[in-house]
Design a protein around this motif. Structure first.
Motif, PDB file in Angstrom:
ATOM      1  N   UNK A  27       0.785  -1.228   0.000  1.00  0.00           N
ATOM      2  CA  UNK A  27       0.000   0.000   0.000  1.00  0.00           C
ATOM      3  C   UNK A  27       0.822   1.285   0.000  1.00  0.00           C
ATOM      4  N   UNK A  28       1.978   1.282   0.693  1.00  0.00           N
ATOM      5  CA  UNK A  28       2.729   2.545   0.760  1.00  0.00           C
ATOM      6  C   UNK A  28       3.306   2.907  -0.606  1.00  0.00           C
ATOM      7  N   UNK A  42       5.028  -0.886   4.994  1.00  0.00           N
ATOM      8  CA  UNK A  42       5.408  -2.291   5.019  1.00  0.00           C
ATOM      9  C   UNK A  42       6.728  -2.430   4.279  1.00  0.00           C
ATOM     10  N   UNK A  43       7.590  -3.237   4.870  1.00  0.00           N
ATOM     11  CA  UNK A  43       8.883  -3.500   4.251  1.00  0.00           C
ATOM     12  C   UNK A  43       9.006  -5.008   4.101  1.00  0.00           C
ATOM     13  N   UNK A  44       9.503  -5.476   2.963  1.00  0.00           N
ATOM     14  CA  UNK A  44       9.757  -6.909   2.790  1.00  0.00           C
ATOM     15  C   UNK A  44      11.254  -7.078   2.587  1.00  0.00           C
ATOM     16  N   UNK A  45      11.815  -8.180   3.097  1.00  0.00           N
ATOM     17  CA  UNK A  45      13.266  -8.348   2.987  1.00  0.00           C
ATOM     18  C   UNK A  45      13.650  -9.823   3.035  1.00  0.00           C
ATOM     19  N   UNK A 118      -1.049  -3.364  -5.823  1.00  0.00           N
ATOM     20  CA  UNK A 118      -0.517  -3.654  -4.484  1.00  0.00           C
ATOM     21  C   UNK A 118       0.739  -4.497  -4.561  1.00  0.00           C
ATOM     22  N   UNK A 119       1.221  -4.772  -5.745  1.00  0.00           N
ATOM     23  CA  UNK A 119       2.320  -5.736  -5.899  1.00  0.00           C
ATOM     24  C   UNK A 119       3.577  -5.072  -6.463  1.00  0.00           C
ATOM     25  N   UNK A 120       3.795  -3.838  -6.067  1.00  0.00           N
ATOM     26  CA  UNK A 120       5.016  -3.147  -6.497  1.00  0.00           C
ATOM     27  C   UNK A 120       5.921  -2.945  -5.285  1.00  0.00           C
ATOM     28  N   UNK A 121       7.211  -2.795  -5.557  1.00  0.00           N
ATOM     29  CA  UNK A 121       8.168  -2.616  -4.459  1.00  0.00           C
ATOM     30  C   UNK A 121       9.110  -1.460  -4.800  1.00  0.00           C
ATOM     31  N   UNK A 122       9.531  -0.762  -3.755  1.00  0.00           N
ATOM     32  CA  UNK A 122      10.483   0.347  -3.915  1.00  0.00           C
ATOM     33  C   UNK A 122      11.748  -0.029  -3.161  1.00  0.00           C
TER      34      UNK A 122
END
Ligand code: ATP
Ligand code: MG
Length: 444
Positions: A27-28, A42-45, A118-122
């Motif tokens: 979402x962010x 939210x952060x994914x790693x 909702x499936x993008x990442x920065x």
């Protein structure tokens, strides 16, 4: 694009500096690309939760969902949910994956997410967009990642989420996603009602809520079966140009996006089909429909497990939605006192939206509500006596006057009513003798 909070970016860089792959996700990223300020991060790693905890010390880290690989890092005051990249196993219960595996791949983690937007990442300096999320943001479309039928089969909550994002972002739903969503509606029986209701309430508050409810009546009827009889129900009344459902949805669009008002507006006429009668001239009437609607709404909102304050607030407004509010100080004071200031103005808002959603409202009626509102503001500006707290006598005075038990409340409320309606002045010297004359409790 809106800037991300520098603290969230610092967290991503810290994880990357420790040799991991890390990115802001979900979402962010969507909100930032839309130019909105993200409301949570939210952060994914690739790091495991224990590694995240070690790397992010000295900031506080809370083990919010260790089993799913989630910890919350409070980076310099900003809470960020950090989740290890996940790949989901098979789904057999239409609710959650049978198992969750951690993975080193950001791309796999993005592939399990619900919708392209909702499936993008920065990743700190680059956008990872494997599924065309950015182009769907520009075209304002909600579309499943991957095959829609499969995605709704896996997790039926996504059905309501698709509708929710369509309403909240005011985006359309891509045709294949919409078809799959409608076919999957029966699977909602596998999902906990609280989760469905959480999404439904967000849906109703969205700027596109009315369009979603009118475009997908089958979905609305699955979520709120009590509204099904209202769909297409001809009111046979010259004051109403819409069927009961369309009128209800339009009323809902006309009130502020709070759960109480949106639910009250959507359900305010739900009892109409049950109370319909035709007179000799062939005109439709719905005597007693407010009470019937309130009773149905109470059942509906209880079944939905809506919190009690919201439920009871909405049910009360529904029961009063056709209360005649005439613009006289006495009536306005009475209802301000009985309802309290907040609910009083909610009722006015509901009545206005209700009228506006029937047909072009007669100017005189519209005016009378504007007068009621102006009068109420005037009354409130004069710091009136509207609650027992404001009354010049209190419980102790009542006891001293010889009253006991329930007679105390009854006597004080009777005085309050007369003071609020301007029949008595709020003065101890006036009220004390009256208190002494109040009916005494029966002696055994
Ligand atoms: P907002 O917080 O504004 O409601 P959001 O996109 O952050 O929007 P969340 O419910 O907080 O929504 O979910 C965070 C992210 O997790 C989503 O953006 C999506 O990538 C993923 N997600 C959440 N629920 C599901 C689900 N049921 N199926 C697949 N992915 C999901
Ligand atoms: Mg979120």
């Amino acid at each position: 694009m809106t800037e991300f909070d520098p603290r969230a970016l610092a967290l991503v860089r810290r994880l990357q500096g420790a040799g991991h792959r890390a990115a802001l996700v979900g979402g962010c990223v969507r909100d930032a690309l839309l130019g909105l300020a993200p409301h949570d991060y939210d952060c994914a790693c690739s790091a495991l939760p224990e590694e995240v905890m070690a790397i992010c010390a000295p900031f506080p880290v809370h083990p919010t969902g260790l089993r799913h690989g989630t910890v919350t890092v409070v980076w310099d005051g900003l809470p960020v949910e950090v989740t290890t990249f996940r790949r989901e196993g098979a789904y057999t219960d239409h609710r959650r994956p049978d198992r969750v595996d951690f993975t080193q791949s950001l791309e796999e983690d993005l592939a399990r997410r619900d919708f392209t937007v909702n499936a993008m990442a920065w990743e700190g300096d680059t956008l990872v967009d494997r599924f065309g999320g950015q182009s769907d943001l520009v075209r304002q479309v909600i579309r499943c990642v991957g095959q829609p039928e499969r995605r709704f089969q896996e997790d039926a909550l996504r059905i309501v989420r698709a509708l929710r994002f369509s309403a909240q972002l005011d985006f359309s739903i891509s045709p294949d996603t919409a078809d799959a969503l409608l076919s999957a509606l029966p699977l909602l029986s596998h999902v906990a009602q609280e989760r469905i209701t959480g999404e439904l309430i967000r849906l109703l508050q969205g700027p596109g809520a009315g369009r979603v409810l009118l475009d997908y009546p089958q979905a609305a009827a699955r979520l709120l079966p009590e509204l099904a009889p209202a769909m297409g129900f001809d009111q046979r009344n010259p004051h109403h140009i819409f069927d009961v459902y369309t009128h209800s949805v339009r009323t809902m669009e006309g009130v502020s996006p709070t759960p109480v008002l949106r639910l009250a507006a959507l359900l305010h006429d739900v009892g109409k089909p049950d109370t319909f009668t035709l007179d000799q001239d062939g005109v439709g009437h719905f005597y007693g429909h407010q009470e019937r609607s309130a009773a149905i709404a109470l059942e509906t909102l209880t079944r939905l497990r809506v919190d009690h304050a919201t439920r009871d607030g909405a049910v009360r407004l529904i029961g009063l939605h056709s209360l005649p509010l005439t613009p006289t100080p006495r009536v306005v004071r009475r209802w301000l006192r009985r309802l309290g200031e907040g609910p009083f103005f909610q009722l006015l808002e509901l009545q206005r939206a209700d009228r506006a959603a029937c047909a072009p409202a007669p100017a005189a009626e519209e005016d009378s509500l504007a007068q009621v509102e102006a009068m109420a503001r005037d009354i409130l500006a004069q710091a009136p006596c509207l609650t027992l707290k404001d009354l010049a006598v209190n419980g102790r005075d009542a006891l001293a006057a010889g009253l006991e038990g329930p007679a105390i409340g009854a006597a004080l409320n009777a005085l309050l009513e007369q003071v609020a309606e301007g029949e008595l002045v709020n003065d101890r010297a006036v009220l004390l003798p009256l208190l002494a004359q109040s009916p005494q409790p029966p002696r055994e």
